[in-house]
Write a protein that holds these residues in place. Structure first.
Motif, mmCIF file in Angstrom:
data_model
loop_
_atom_site.group_PDB
_atom_site.id
_atom_site.type_symbol
_atom_site.label_atom_id
_atom_site.label_comp_id
_atom_site.label_asym_id
_atom_site.label_seq_id
_atom_site.Cartn_x
_atom_site.Cartn_y
_atom_site.Cartn_z
ATOM 1 N N LEU A 373 33.544 30.668 38.002
ATOM 2 C CA LEU A 373 34.578 31.436 38.707
ATOM 3 C C LEU A 373 35.230 30.627 39.816
ATOM 4 O O LEU A 373 36.350 30.915 40.223
ATOM 5 C CB LEU A 373 33.986 32.722 39.311
ATOM 6 C CG LEU A 373 33.330 33.714 38.361
ATOM 7 C CD1 LEU A 373 32.888 34.949 39.133
ATOM 8 C CD2 LEU A 373 34.281 34.094 37.237
ATOM 9 N N GLY A 374 34.526 29.640 40.345
ATOM 10 C CA GLY A 374 35.069 28.885 41.471
ATOM 11 C C GLY A 374 35.222 29.744 42.715
ATOM 12 O O GLY A 374 36.147 29.570 43.500
ATOM 13 N N SER A 375 34.315 30.698 42.896
ATOM 14 C CA SER A 375 34.404 31.599 44.043
ATOM 15 C C SER A 375 33.579 31.071 45.209
ATOM 16 O O SER A 375 32.566 30.401 45.014
ATOM 17 C CB SER A 375 33.885 32.984 43.641
ATOM 18 O OG SER A 375 33.728 33.798 44.780
ATOM 19 N N LYS A 376 34.016 31.403 46.425
ATOM 20 C CA LYS A 376 33.244 31.021 47.613
ATOM 21 C C LYS A 376 32.285 32.120 48.048
ATOM 22 O O LYS A 376 31.605 32.002 49.058
ATOM 23 C CB LYS A 376 34.193 30.674 48.762
ATOM 24 C CG LYS A 376 35.034 29.429 48.506
ATOM 25 C CD LYS A 376 35.952 29.167 49.699
ATOM 26 C CE LYS A 376 36.880 28.003 49.446
ATOM 27 N NZ LYS A 376 37.966 27.967 50.460
ATOM 28 N N PRO B 258 39.642 35.293 39.669
ATOM 29 C CA PRO B 258 38.888 35.095 40.917
ATOM 30 C C PRO B 258 39.708 34.359 41.976
ATOM 31 O O PRO B 258 39.373 34.406 43.155
ATOM 32 C CB PRO B 258 37.673 34.259 40.470
ATOM 33 C CG PRO B 258 37.525 34.550 39.015
ATOM 34 C CD PRO B 258 38.920 34.757 38.495
ATOM 35 N N GLN B 259 40.802 33.702 41.565
ATOM 36 C CA GLN B 259 41.673 33.013 42.524
ATOM 37 C C GLN B 259 42.808 33.917 43.000
ATOM 38 O O GLN B 259 43.700 33.475 43.730
ATOM 39 C CB GLN B 259 42.239 31.727 41.906
ATOM 40 C CG GLN B 259 41.239 30.562 41.906
ATOM 41 C CD GLN B 259 40.011 30.846 41.059
ATOM 42 O OE1 GLN B 259 40.128 31.329 39.933
ATOM 43 N NE2 GLN B 259 38.814 30.620 41.605
ATOM 44 N N SER B 299 33.491 32.207 55.088
ATOM 45 C CA SER B 299 34.377 31.128 54.620
ATOM 46 C C SER B 299 34.765 31.373 53.172
ATOM 47 O O SER B 299 34.242 30.740 52.259
ATOM 48 C CB SER B 299 33.659 29.783 54.756
ATOM 49 O OG SER B 299 33.369 29.549 56.109
ATOM 50 N N ILE B 300 35.686 32.317 52.990
ATOM 51 C CA ILE B 300 36.018 32.738 51.628
ATOM 52 C C ILE B 300 37.515 32.726 51.369
ATOM 53 O O ILE B 300 38.000 33.409 50.460
ATOM 54 C CB ILE B 300 35.451 34.152 51.341
ATOM 55 C CG1 ILE B 300 35.921 35.154 52.411
ATOM 56 C CG2 ILE B 300 33.931 34.129 51.254
ATOM 57 C CD1 ILE B 300 35.591 36.602 52.085
ATOM 58 N N ALA B 301 38.294 31.934 52.157
ATOM 59 C CA ALA B 301 39.735 31.853 51.914
ATOM 60 C C ALA B 301 39.971 31.292 50.520
ATOM 61 O O ALA B 301 39.231 30.430 50.046
ATOM 62 C CB ALA B 301 40.411 30.985 52.963
#
Ligand SMILES: [Zn+2]
Ligand SMILES: [Zn+2]
Ligand SMILES: [Zn+2]
Ligand SMILES: [Zn+2]
Lengths: 480, 480
Positions: A373-376, B258-259, B299-301
């Motif tokens: 997903l490339g999620s933070k 997710p982006q 930190s989820i920008a």
């Protein structure tokens, strides 16, 4: 086919129906929800109530403290198990009977037509409606009905009976495995047991009594995505941050297809394909697609092929997504970005699957899917509880006695079924005692256990009580 | 830069801080949740309270009955709108002020550190914590503070003011559009209004006052999958029937990446790409990735590029999945197959998007995605509410007056922002009255409106009250 069962016993059940239903009503009125900390005191109250009932019909009982556990971050006392025995005649067989006196959660607002903890008698349909009526207070009270006759009429029971009742079945049977293992040893409470009978499942349909020789296991997962320190306003933060719900939906979407295929690699593949002989068993069951659709209340069977649908329940694993904790779940239109959301899903297991074999596949699958997903945001995966599947020999004398009793009470050959649900303690009894375990259901396939408007048909309660008693007589009569 | 604002007014705000905070505490104590039928009486109580406060500071008011509506199947009376006016001097400009006295739902169990409807003053941080403190009771009370000085000191206001306060903003401003349109006509209550000021949004960061000239619109959807007539037991029915949750998860999964990219075809594509000039505006804002991450608490920008993140909020649509109604949402491990589940999601809209243009794309997308599933369950799609986006001319004298007032009170140039949230009535005022509408926020970017632990900083409440008053004096002074 006349059996060895006293006709007077069968008549007693019919003539005492009102009192039996009143007692079921008393049991249902105690909201013994094991999975809700605020109801823990009610599970204790239910243990006291049942203990009192058992003593009244001559059972020698003891309450066993199972210690404490942590549920949803709260330290709680476990409800006691109730052990009991009646009869100690070396010349008789000894049967161990298990049941659980806790129930699933239920709120009227979930969609119940009646108050879930008030037993409602629908005179037209003969339904006894209430949480626990069928799962599993009705069957436990069936045993009480049998015992009441023998106690009141001073008729000796044809077998020795040991009882094991617990109050945590709906929440993973915490503490029970250790108890069963301990008491199954030489000199333990269950030492000398010849066979086990559990009445905690359902007929396949609404017409044919059943004996059950297999159960699916279960592995229950909670997958949590957390990100923001608090819930956010979607106007202020929408398209600025990684949203936990977006990530969670993506993960849940990788688990199961709309046709029920499990997409976690290796899980479906673990189960051998059936040969033609095995398929013939399913083809022979008294069952149609109309039965599952009637029980579900809608034409939503995964297939029009009876064998395929039956195998889906009995000999295939299944994956269900139960819900999401932490997201907006109320009525109306709240524009929130929830900060922390937990998807709940479980996999029903069949041999040779076990939680130990399946868990690593699920965890690896979710971690790989999340990485993509490339999620933070953050991912955590918990296994909330699990149990292995179970299969018994349905040609054993324990099953043969139950077959005879079924013919006697219902005038029918029972369906031989494998059940889709899990009663993990079944396997514990089988493995600890090394004896045959029989599942002898009382309720019908449309009883709606774990659902809204759970019911037990009055005729199942009464004929089921006769069946339990008759089974004891056939057990006594049959050659080991 | 000394302005035309009386120094005595500014001092009055500082010296009456305790009383103002006490009044905010009284307002927060009324749980005026418009989206919850059981709190409708509290929205009425809040209308009465505010009406009384307005009268006490010399405003001539009237309550306007907005009729009834249906919410979650219940027929309810709409809370009244409060119209008010003070001053009627032909030689002065007339400003229309809007605010809303209803709030979002809030329960301590949602994760609040304090009781949401008890205003809690954190002396260390200066935070005034409580539901509605910032959205939108604080700003409304800012106007009351301004009026109190003028009333008590018998100082004439520099402009005529009309007020329009409503109690349904958080639930689609039901009934208000019709009222505003009617009263904006010749001879209506709002006839003669020269400009509008709304204080119901937030600074971009926690340091720089802002003026806002754009708002995203909203289209809120409820997509429901129903199948079984009642909830089912996953053991009994797992892999026999089409499960509504499986289908719903599949549908929700097709909506957004997710982006943050919207996957409903045609929605993102409707918005023209920014040119270099437009990008320069975003590059110039007093803002960093650290600001959004501090506000979100993690930190989820979505990107490390400030311009891209700001454009995501201000000039791009966004899609958020808010939750699921009808699925298991509690703690613990319930093995249910929910019978009927409703996914809630919304799309924030930017020009030229409108609900009318986007709704058919969303519906067609969901219907096509559902058809692909091959499920026998049922799909229904509802639009729960919607509003068009809005943009104003930020070089208008209404904005220039606010810029001057900001420099005067804060000694800073305000950020010129477009806001990610939606206040649909803004567009109604702009279109009905044909005058400039200014959004003049009081709170900071981390106030947590619609979230847990909503707060308004004490300094924002007090300096914000000064700003509102100063804006009135600058409005009076500026050339049309
Ligand atoms: Zn059970
Ligand atoms: Zn159960
Ligand atoms: Zn607001
Ligand atoms: Zn709001």
């Amino acid at each position: 086919m006349p059996g060895p069962t006293p006709k007077e016993f069968l008549n007693y059940i019919d003539s005492h129906a009102d009192g039996f239903i009143k007692r079921l009503s008393d049991a249902v009125a105690i909201p013994s929800i094991s999975g809700d900390a605020t109801h823990r005191k009610d599970v204790f109250a239910m243990a006291d109530w049942l203990n009192g009932q058992l003593k009244q019909v001559g059972v020698d009982t003891k309450l066993v403290d199972l210690g404490r556990h942590t549920m949803d971050g709260e330290d709680l006392p476990l409800p006691p198990a109730i052990l009991g025995q009646i009869g100690n005649d070396k010349g008789k067989k000894t049967v161990l009977i298990y049941g659980h006196f806790d129930v699933q959660p239920a709120n009227k607002s979930d969609g119940w037509d009646t108050e879930p903890f008030t037993l409602t008698i629908d005179e037209k349909t003969g339904r006894l409606i209430g949480r626990g009526s069928s799962d599993d207070k009705g069957p436990i009270l069936g045993w009480l009905n049998v015992l009441q006759y023998h106690h009141e009429k001073k008729v000796p029971l044809p077998v020795n009976i040991k009882f094991c009742f617990e109050g945590m079945e709906e929440s993973g049977s915490e503490g029970l495995d250790e108890l069963v293992e301990r008491e199954s040893k030489k000199g333990g409470y269950f030492d000398g047991v010849d066979c086990v009978c559990i009445s905690d499942n359902y007929w396949l349909n609404t017409r044919t009594p059943a004996l059950t020789y297999g159960l699916r296991g279960l592995s229950y997962y909670k997958v949590t995505i957390s990100g923001p320190a608090r819930d956010l306003h979607s106007g202020v933060f929408g398209r600025m941050v990684h949203e936990p719900m977006t990530d969670l939906i993506q993960l849940l979407n990788t688990l199961v297809s709309p046709q029920g295929d499990i997409l976690v690699k290796g899980v479906d593949e673990m189960v051998p394909r059936p040969d033609e002989d095995e398929k013939a068993i399913y083809a022979g069951l008294n069952y149609s697609i109309a039965d599952v659709e009637e029980a579900a209340g809608a034409s939503i069977a995964l297939s029009a092929d009876k064998v395929s649908v039956l195998m889906g329940r009995m000999r295939e694993p299944s994956l269900s997504i139960h819900g999401i904790e932490g997201a907006f779940s109320g009525a109306g239109a709240k524009t929130v970005i929830p900060a922390k959301v937990s998807g709940k899903f479980s996999i029903r297991l069949v041999p040779p699957q076990t939680p130990a074999a399946v868990d690593p596949l699920v965890i690896a699958h979710l971690e790989a899917a999340f990485a993509k997903l490339g999620s933070k945001n953050n991912l955590t995966i918990e296994n909330l509880h699990g149990g292995k599947p179970w299969i018994a020999d349905h040609r054993h004398w324990n099953f043969e006695a139950a077959k005879k009793a079924t013919r006697e009470v219902y005038g029918q050959e029972p369906d031989l079924t494998r059940e889709g649900g899990s009663i993990p303690v079944t396997l514990t009894f089988a493995e600890s005692l090394g004896v045959n375990v029989l599942l002898l259901p009382m309720g019908r396939g449309d009883d709606g256990a774990h659902s809204t408007n759970e019911k037990l048909d009055k005729s199942n309660f009464l004929e089921g009580s006769k069946l339990l008693g008759t089974y004891l007589y056939e057990l006594a009569a049959i050659a080991k």
